[in-house]
Design a protein around this motif. Structure first.
Motif, PDB file in Angstrom:
ATOM      1  N   THR A   9       0.838  -1.203   0.000  1.00  0.00           N
ATOM      2  CA  THR A   9       0.000   0.000   0.000  1.00  0.00           C
ATOM      3  C   THR A   9       0.867   1.245   0.000  1.00  0.00           C
ATOM      4  O   THR A   9       1.839   1.333   0.755  1.00  0.00           O
ATOM      5  CB  THR A   9      -0.888   0.015   1.269  1.00  0.00           C
ATOM      6  OG1 THR A   9      -1.682  -1.176   1.284  1.00  0.00           O
ATOM      7  CG2 THR A   9      -1.813   1.222   1.285  1.00  0.00           C
ATOM      8  N   SER A  12       0.482   7.171  -3.025  1.00  0.00           N
ATOM      9  CA  SER A  12       0.631   7.414  -4.466  1.00  0.00           C
ATOM     10  C   SER A  12       2.058   7.045  -4.849  1.00  0.00           C
ATOM     11  O   SER A  12       3.009   7.482  -4.188  1.00  0.00           O
ATOM     12  CB  SER A  12       0.365   8.901  -4.751  1.00  0.00           C
ATOM     13  OG  SER A  12       1.092   9.333  -5.872  1.00  0.00           O
ATOM     14  N   ASN A  34      -2.252  -1.448  -3.644  1.00  0.00           N
ATOM     15  CA  ASN A  34      -3.348  -0.593  -3.200  1.00  0.00           C
ATOM     16  C   ASN A  34      -2.855   0.843  -3.100  1.00  0.00           C
ATOM     17  O   ASN A  34      -2.078   1.172  -2.206  1.00  0.00           O
ATOM     18  CB  ASN A  34      -3.824  -1.106  -1.833  1.00  0.00           C
ATOM     19  CG  ASN A  34      -5.034  -0.348  -1.355  1.00  0.00           C
ATOM     20  OD1 ASN A  34      -5.700   0.355  -2.135  1.00  0.00           O
ATOM     21  ND2 ASN A  34      -5.331  -0.459  -0.075  1.00  0.00           N
ATOM     22  N   GLN A  35      -3.284   1.669  -4.025  1.00  0.00           N
ATOM     23  CA  GLN A  35      -2.891   3.083  -3.999  1.00  0.00           C
ATOM     24  C   GLN A  35      -4.075   3.865  -3.424  1.00  0.00           C
ATOM     25  O   GLN A  35      -5.153   3.893  -4.020  1.00  0.00           O
ATOM     26  CB  GLN A  35      -2.556   3.544  -5.411  1.00  0.00           C
ATOM     27  CG  GLN A  35      -2.090   4.990  -5.475  1.00  0.00           C
ATOM     28  CD  GLN A  35      -1.545   5.349  -6.846  1.00  0.00           C
ATOM     29  OE1 GLN A  35      -0.349   5.461  -7.035  1.00  0.00           O
ATOM     30  NE2 GLN A  35      -2.425   5.528  -7.797  1.00  0.00           N
ATOM     31  N   THR A  36      -3.844   4.494  -2.278  1.00  0.00           N
ATOM     32  CA  THR A  36      -4.986   5.046  -1.536  1.00  0.00           C
ATOM     33  C   THR A  36      -5.289   6.504  -1.856  1.00  0.00           C
ATOM     34  O   THR A  36      -6.362   6.999  -1.556  1.00  0.00           O
ATOM     35  CB  THR A  36      -4.730   4.925  -0.020  1.00  0.00           C
ATOM     36  OG1 THR A  36      -3.456   5.534   0.257  1.00  0.00           O
ATOM     37  CG2 THR A  36      -4.726   3.481   0.420  1.00  0.00           C
ATOM     38  N   ASN A  37      -4.318   7.217  -2.451  1.00  0.00           N
ATOM     39  CA  ASN A  37      -4.543   8.645  -2.725  1.00  0.00           C
ATOM     40  C   ASN A  37      -3.911   9.022  -4.067  1.00  0.00           C
ATOM     41  O   ASN A  37      -3.112   9.957  -4.151  1.00  0.00           O
ATOM     42  CB  ASN A  37      -3.925   9.440  -1.564  1.00  0.00           C
ATOM     43  CG  ASN A  37      -4.392  10.872  -1.540  1.00  0.00           C
ATOM     44  OD1 ASN A  37      -5.371  11.224  -2.202  1.00  0.00           O
ATOM     45  ND2 ASN A  37      -3.684  11.717  -0.806  1.00  0.00           N
ATOM     46  N   LYS A  39      -3.002  10.307  -7.744  1.00  0.00           N
ATOM     47  CA  LYS A  39      -3.179  11.627  -8.356  1.00  0.00           C
ATOM     48  C   LYS A  39      -3.320  11.484  -9.871  1.00  0.00           C
ATOM     49  O   LYS A  39      -2.605  10.714 -10.507  1.00  0.00           O
ATOM     50  CB  LYS A  39      -1.954  12.503  -8.068  1.00  0.00           C
ATOM     51  CG  LYS A  39      -1.773  12.744  -6.574  1.00  0.00           C
ATOM     52  CD  LYS A  39      -0.772  13.836  -6.306  1.00  0.00           C
ATOM     53  CE  LYS A  39       0.616  13.477  -6.807  1.00  0.00           C
ATOM     54  NZ  LYS A  39       1.538  14.608  -6.760  1.00  0.00           N
ATOM     55  N   ASP A  45      -8.264  13.307  -9.016  1.00  0.00           N
ATOM     56  CA  ASP A  45      -7.888  12.103  -8.266  1.00  0.00           C
ATOM     57  C   ASP A  45      -7.849  10.924  -9.228  1.00  0.00           C
ATOM     58  O   ASP A  45      -8.472  10.956 -10.283  1.00  0.00           O
ATOM     59  CB  ASP A  45      -8.932  11.774  -7.191  1.00  0.00           C
ATOM     60  CG  ASP A  45      -8.960  12.838  -6.111  1.00  0.00           C
ATOM     61  OD1 ASP A  45      -7.906  13.462  -5.874  1.00  0.00           O
ATOM     62  OD2 ASP A  45     -10.044  13.042  -5.527  1.00  0.00           O
ATOM     63  N   TRP A  46      -7.125   9.903  -8.833  1.00  0.00           N
ATOM     64  CA  TRP A  46      -7.110   8.681  -9.631  1.00  0.00           C
ATOM     65  C   TRP A  46      -7.376   7.513  -8.694  1.00  0.00           C
ATOM     66  O   TRP A  46      -6.604   7.270  -7.771  1.00  0.00           O
ATOM     67  CB  TRP A  46      -5.760   8.502 -10.332  1.00  0.00           C
ATOM     68  CG  TRP A  46      -5.678   7.234 -11.142  1.00  0.00           C
ATOM     69  CD1 TRP A  46      -5.185   6.032 -10.726  1.00  0.00           C
ATOM     70  CD2 TRP A  46      -6.102   7.051 -12.496  1.00  0.00           C
ATOM     71  NE1 TRP A  46      -5.283   5.102 -11.745  1.00  0.00           N
ATOM     72  CE2 TRP A  46      -5.843   5.706 -12.844  1.00  0.00           C
ATOM     73  CE3 TRP A  46      -6.689   7.890 -13.448  1.00  0.00           C
ATOM     74  CZ2 TRP A  46      -6.131   5.188 -14.102  1.00  0.00           C
ATOM     75  CZ3 TRP A  46      -6.972   7.374 -14.703  1.00  0.00           C
ATOM     76  CH2 TRP A  46      -6.700   6.038 -15.020  1.00  0.00           C
ATOM     77  N   THR A  47      -8.486   6.812  -8.903  1.00  0.00           N
ATOM     78  CA  THR A  47      -8.774   5.694  -8.007  1.00  0.00           C
ATOM     79  C   THR A  47      -8.498   4.373  -8.729  1.00  0.00           C
ATOM     80  O   THR A  47      -8.673   4.275  -9.943  1.00  0.00           O
ATOM     81  CB  THR A  47     -10.253   5.696  -7.555  1.00  0.00           C
ATOM     82  OG1 THR A  47     -11.073   5.881  -8.705  1.00  0.00           O
ATOM     83  CG2 THR A  47     -10.518   6.795  -6.559  1.00  0.00           C
ATOM     84  N   LYS A  49      -8.636  -0.130  -8.326  1.00  0.00           N
ATOM     85  CA  LYS A  49      -9.204  -1.254  -7.593  1.00  0.00           C
ATOM     86  C   LYS A  49      -8.053  -2.191  -7.236  1.00  0.00           C
ATOM     87  O   LYS A  49      -7.416  -2.776  -8.124  1.00  0.00           O
ATOM     88  CB  LYS A  49     -10.228  -1.938  -8.504  1.00  0.00           C
ATOM     89  CG  LYS A  49     -10.897  -3.120  -7.925  1.00  0.00           C
ATOM     90  CD  LYS A  49     -12.403  -2.870  -7.727  1.00  0.00           C
ATOM     91  CE  LYS A  49     -13.099  -4.100  -7.199  1.00  0.00           C
ATOM     92  NZ  LYS A  49     -13.159  -5.190  -8.180  1.00  0.00           N
ATOM     93  N   ASN A 129      -6.460   0.194 -15.888  1.00  0.00           N
ATOM     94  CA  ASN A 129      -7.545  -0.682 -15.435  1.00  0.00           C
ATOM     95  C   ASN A 129      -7.424  -1.997 -16.188  1.00  0.00           C
ATOM     96  O   ASN A 129      -7.600  -2.027 -17.405  1.00  0.00           O
ATOM     97  CB  ASN A 129      -8.905  -0.051 -15.736  1.00  0.00           C
ATOM     98  CG  ASN A 129      -9.010   1.357 -15.169  1.00  0.00           C
ATOM     99  OD1 ASN A 129      -8.550   1.612 -14.057  1.00  0.00           O
ATOM    100  ND2 ASN A 129      -9.600   2.265 -15.930  1.00  0.00           N
TER     101      ASN A 129
END
Ligand code: BTN
Length: 237
Positions: A9, A12, A34-37, A39, A45-47, A49, A129
């Motif tokens: 984790t 970024s 797991n990238q939690t914040n 950019k 933001d870039w989310t 999964k 993705n």
């Protein structure tokens, strides 16, 4: 070639490298599950999964005065495109560096630099993705995954290695003065010849230039815009 370091984790991978690049050599790749914040470009933001998407950043410490982030962004998008295009038949590149399938984004790239007198570190962040089965409602109409587009489940590590292979290939060509990646970029550009809104002004995209800039016709004027902070929109937003 590349030295890869994986974390479970991180907030970024780009931010991590910006803060820690002095501890790492040229051609280090930092990835995380797991990238939690994350950019994105233009302060978005870039989310991702965890387990289904790739998030990684390539650290370059170029000997050469590389002051052309725009061009590196085109090289990176062509590297990702080559891999995506080997799995689906209809991938395109949207300036500056998004890779789309059927009009939806499968990959985003964020390039950042640390500068004192010259660029000390070039950080190329890539989010893809891969095995996502669905997306949150807010981005459903704009985002897709390799799996959704090809009904195939992919091994993330294999895709990462393939992208690094192609990045190295085109980057080394570029260093030796050969920018033939531009042929692929132009051939698969989704924007050349089409109308867009750029900062709420309607423009026709005429070309993408070897410096990474976009050449647009606005009214009767030809104007060049750089990678900077611009985004091409299909409608007036
Ligand atoms: C965009 O299209 O807006 C660019 C998205 C870039 C996302 C990647 S994921 C790995 C790296 N770390 C970040 O925080 N951002 C980039």
């Amino acid at each position: 070639m590349f030295k890869k370091i994986h974390y479970d984790t991180l907030p970024s991978t780009n931010k991590y490298l910006k803060e820690n690049y002095t501890h790492y050599n040229d051609h280090t790749v930092i990835s995380c599950t797991n990238q939690t914040n994350g950019k994105g470009r233009i302060n978005r933001d870039w989310t991702m999964k965890p387990g289904d998407s790739l998030a990684f950043s390539i650290l370059l410490k170029p000997d050469l005065e590389i002051n052309n982030i725009g061009l590196i962004s085109l090289i990176t998008s062509v590297a990702v495109f080559q891999v995506v295009n080997s799995f689906v038949s209809n991938a395109v590149i949207k300036w500056p560096n998004d890779v789309l399938i059927n009009g939806k984004k499968v990959c985003g790239i964020l390039i950042e630099t640390t500068v004192t007198n010259k660029i000390e570190a070039l950080i190329i962040g890539i989010g893809i993705n891969i095995n996502n089965d669905n997306f949150p409602d807010e981005i459903k109409s704009k985002a897709t995954s390799l799996k959704l587009e090809s009904n195939t489940h992919y091994n993330l590590d294999v895709i990462l290695d393939e992208i690094l292979y192609w990045f190295d290939y085109y980057y080394n060509q570029h260093i030796s003065g050969d920018n033939s990646f531009m042929e692929i970029y132009r051939k698969y550009s989704s924007v050349i010849g089409n109308d867009y809104y750029l900062d709420r002004r309607q423009v026709r995209v005429v070309d993408v230039l070897e410096n990474g800039n976009i050449l647009v016709k606005q009214n009767d004027e030809m104007i060049e815009y750089s990678y900077g902070e611009l985004s091409l929109e299909s409608s007036y937003e």
